[in-house]
Scaffold this motif. Structure first.
Motif, PDB file in Angstrom:
ATOM      1  N   GLU A  15      -2.286 -12.742  48.422  1.00  0.00           N
ATOM      2  CA  GLU A  15      -3.385 -11.372  48.995  1.00  0.00           C
ATOM      3  C   GLU A  15      -4.652 -11.191  48.515  1.00  0.00           C
ATOM      4  O   GLU A  15      -5.548 -10.882  49.051  1.00  0.00           O
ATOM      5  CB  GLU A  15      -2.170 -10.078  48.911  1.00  0.00           C
ATOM      6  CG  GLU A  15      -2.017  -9.633  49.650  1.00  0.00           C
ATOM      7  CD  GLU A  15      -0.970  -8.345  49.179  1.00  0.00           C
ATOM      8  OE1 GLU A  15      -0.929  -7.328  49.959  1.00  0.00           O
ATOM      9  OE2 GLU A  15      -0.199  -8.150  48.459  1.00  0.00           O
ATOM     10  N   LEU A  16      -4.868 -11.212  47.130  1.00  0.00           N
ATOM     11  CA  LEU A  16      -6.188 -10.520  46.480  1.00  0.00           C
ATOM     12  C   LEU A  16      -6.930 -11.446  47.425  1.00  0.00           C
ATOM     13  O   LEU A  16      -8.027 -10.966  48.335  1.00  0.00           O
ATOM     14  CB  LEU A  16      -6.205 -10.894  44.971  1.00  0.00           C
ATOM     15  CG  LEU A  16      -7.285 -10.991  45.070  1.00  0.00           C
ATOM     16  CD1 LEU A  16      -8.204  -8.995  44.700  1.00  0.00           C
ATOM     17  CD2 LEU A  16      -7.723 -11.090  43.281  1.00  0.00           C
ATOM     18  N   GLU A  18      -6.809 -12.481  50.306  1.00  0.00           N
ATOM     19  CA  GLU A  18      -7.369 -12.200  51.702  1.00  0.00           C
ATOM     20  C   GLU A  18      -7.955 -10.959  52.029  1.00  0.00           C
ATOM     21  O   GLU A  18      -8.653 -10.783  53.287  1.00  0.00           O
ATOM     22  CB  GLU A  18      -6.548 -12.245  52.308  1.00  0.00           C
ATOM     23  CG  GLU A  18      -5.413 -13.408  52.436  1.00  0.00           C
ATOM     24  CD  GLU A  18      -3.816 -13.184  52.765  1.00  0.00           C
ATOM     25  OE1 GLU A  18      -2.920 -12.093  53.080  1.00  0.00           O
ATOM     26  OE2 GLU A  18      -2.776 -13.775  53.064  1.00  0.00           O
ATOM     27  N   HIS A  19      -8.536 -10.233  50.979  1.00  0.00           N
ATOM     28  CA  HIS A  19      -9.055  -8.238  51.258  1.00  0.00           C
ATOM     29  C   HIS A  19     -10.217  -8.615  49.874  1.00  0.00           C
ATOM     30  O   HIS A  19     -10.632  -7.392  49.560  1.00  0.00           O
ATOM     31  CB  HIS A  19      -8.032  -7.766  50.255  1.00  0.00           C
ATOM     32  CG  HIS A  19      -6.615  -7.275  51.307  1.00  0.00           C
ATOM     33  ND1 HIS A  19      -5.658  -8.129  51.091  1.00  0.00           N
ATOM     34  CD2 HIS A  19      -6.547  -6.294  52.066  1.00  0.00           C
ATOM     35  CE1 HIS A  19      -4.643  -7.872  51.781  1.00  0.00           C
ATOM     36  NE2 HIS A  19      -5.205  -6.861  52.704  1.00  0.00           N
ATOM     37  N   ILE A  20     -10.561 -10.180  49.533  1.00  0.00           N
ATOM     38  CA  ILE A  20     -11.895 -10.006  49.048  1.00  0.00           C
ATOM     39  C   ILE A  20     -12.920  -9.626  49.280  1.00  0.00           C
ATOM     40  O   ILE A  20     -13.817  -9.339  48.208  1.00  0.00           O
ATOM     41  CB  ILE A  20     -12.110 -11.574  47.337  1.00  0.00           C
ATOM     42  CG1 ILE A  20     -12.417 -11.608  46.316  1.00  0.00           C
ATOM     43  CG2 ILE A  20     -11.894 -12.378  48.948  1.00  0.00           C
ATOM     44  CD1 ILE A  20     -12.273 -12.716  45.750  1.00  0.00           C
ATOM     45  N   TYR A  21     -13.280 -10.281  50.490  1.00  0.00           N
ATOM     46  CA  TYR A  21     -14.710 -10.290  51.029  1.00  0.00           C
ATOM     47  C   TYR A  21     -14.731  -8.294  52.046  1.00  0.00           C
ATOM     48  O   TYR A  21     -14.161  -7.892  52.138  1.00  0.00           O
ATOM     49  CB  TYR A  21     -14.790 -11.236  52.230  1.00  0.00           C
ATOM     50  CG  TYR A  21     -14.412 -12.484  51.661  1.00  0.00           C
ATOM     51  CD1 TYR A  21     -15.206 -13.108  50.561  1.00  0.00           C
ATOM     52  CD2 TYR A  21     -14.124 -13.224  51.821  1.00  0.00           C
ATOM     53  CE1 TYR A  21     -15.730 -14.215  50.295  1.00  0.00           C
ATOM     54  CE2 TYR A  21     -13.689 -14.346  51.426  1.00  0.00           C
ATOM     55  CZ  TYR A  21     -14.568 -15.207  50.826  1.00  0.00           C
ATOM     56  OH  TYR A  21     -14.365 -16.382  49.912  1.00  0.00           O
ATOM     57  N   GLY A  22     -16.277  -8.607  51.579  1.00  0.00           N
ATOM     58  CA  GLY A  22     -16.635  -6.867  52.345  1.00  0.00           C
ATOM     59  C   GLY A  22     -17.163  -6.235  51.737  1.00  0.00           C
ATOM     60  O   GLY A  22     -17.905  -6.317  50.110  1.00  0.00           O
ATOM     61  N   PHE A  35      -6.949  -3.275  46.452  1.00  0.00           N
ATOM     62  CA  PHE A  35      -7.995  -3.943  46.523  1.00  0.00           C
ATOM     63  C   PHE A  35      -9.445  -3.730  46.654  1.00  0.00           C
ATOM     64  O   PHE A  35      -9.940  -4.103  46.611  1.00  0.00           O
ATOM     65  CB  PHE A  35      -7.568  -4.194  47.809  1.00  0.00           C
ATOM     66  CG  PHE A  35      -5.930  -5.316  47.840  1.00  0.00           C
ATOM     67  CD1 PHE A  35      -6.025  -6.154  47.510  1.00  0.00           C
ATOM     68  CD2 PHE A  35      -5.339  -5.294  49.221  1.00  0.00           C
ATOM     69  CE1 PHE A  35      -4.712  -7.416  46.932  1.00  0.00           C
ATOM     70  CE2 PHE A  35      -4.304  -6.158  48.405  1.00  0.00           C
ATOM     71  CZ  PHE A  35      -3.873  -7.240  47.657  1.00  0.00           C
ATOM     72  N   SER A  36      -9.326  -2.338  47.223  1.00  0.00           N
ATOM     73  CA  SER A  36     -10.849  -1.277  47.033  1.00  0.00           C
ATOM     74  C   SER A  36     -11.033  -2.210  45.700  1.00  0.00           C
ATOM     75  O   SER A  36     -12.549  -1.890  45.281  1.00  0.00           O
ATOM     76  CB  SER A  36     -10.956  -0.357  46.895  1.00  0.00           C
ATOM     77  OG  SER A  36     -10.857  -0.762  48.967  1.00  0.00           O
ATOM     78  N   ARG A  39     -11.942  -5.485  44.969  1.00  0.00           N
ATOM     79  CA  ARG A  39     -12.937  -6.379  45.538  1.00  0.00           C
ATOM     80  C   ARG A  39     -14.435  -5.653  44.820  1.00  0.00           C
ATOM     81  O   ARG A  39     -15.171  -6.430  44.646  1.00  0.00           O
ATOM     82  CB  ARG A  39     -13.503  -5.730  46.953  1.00  0.00           C
ATOM     83  CG  ARG A  39     -14.594  -5.858  47.669  1.00  0.00           C
ATOM     84  CD  ARG A  39     -14.190  -6.097  49.223  1.00  0.00           C
ATOM     85  NE  ARG A  39     -13.448  -5.234  49.734  1.00  0.00           N
ATOM     86  CZ  ARG A  39     -12.168  -4.958  49.967  1.00  0.00           C
ATOM     87  NH1 ARG A  39     -12.484  -3.425  49.823  1.00  0.00           N
ATOM     88  NH2 ARG A  39     -10.942  -4.767  50.837  1.00  0.00           N
TER      89      ARG A  39
END
Length: 149
Positions: A15-16, A18-22, A35-36, A39
């Motif tokens: 799950e991490l 899946e939310h790592i990019y940005g 996740f913010s 990240r």
């Protein structure tokens, strides 16, 4: 780092990932959560190159020190950096070619993957050792990892 490490060791690591990019958030805030927060921590470790005086990070520019976007500077040149008296060794900024002219700052990424050099530093005396990656892998072709598509 410990927060990210704990998630990566847990069953939640997928799950991490899946939310790592940005590119957001681009500034640390102790109140960041979820996740913010994770990240930003990961981005600071692997993508931090340029900051402004408000300590906002630029995640777009990857060039050398002279390519800083307007109002930004390399993270190690921030005047208020509290680690000025600490010796810092870092990598993951190939455009610097392992060269930084700032006291107590040691860049180890010589751009090996781009045909540059593989750099190591002996911590006891800060002596650098470098080998041309192209030359090294030509002499040691069995070390080249082939990928299939």
């Amino acid at each position: 780092a410990n927060e990210v490490e704990q998630i990566l060791k847990s069953d939640s690591y997928i799950e991490l990932l899946e939310h790592i990019y940005g590119n957001e958030p681009n500034k640390w805030d102790e109140n960041l959560t979820g996740f913010s927060r994770l990240r930003f921590i990961i981005n600071a470790f692997v993508r931090m190159r340029f900051c402004n005086l408000n300590l906002e990070l630029d995640f777009i520019e990857t060039g050398d020190q002279k390519s800083a976007p307007k109002g930004f500077m390399p993270w190690f040149e921030i005047p208020s950096r509290f680690t000025k008296n600490e010796q810092l060794v870092f990598g993951h900024w190939a455009a610097l070619k392992g060269e930084v002219d700032v006291p107590n700052i040691y860049a180890l990424d010589g751009g090996c993957i781009w045909g540059g050099k593989l750099i190591a530093m002996r911590l006891d005396d800060q002596k650098f050792f470098a080998v041309s990656c192209v030359e090294y892998f030509l002499k040691n072709p069995n070390l080249i990892v082939a990928s299939s598509t």
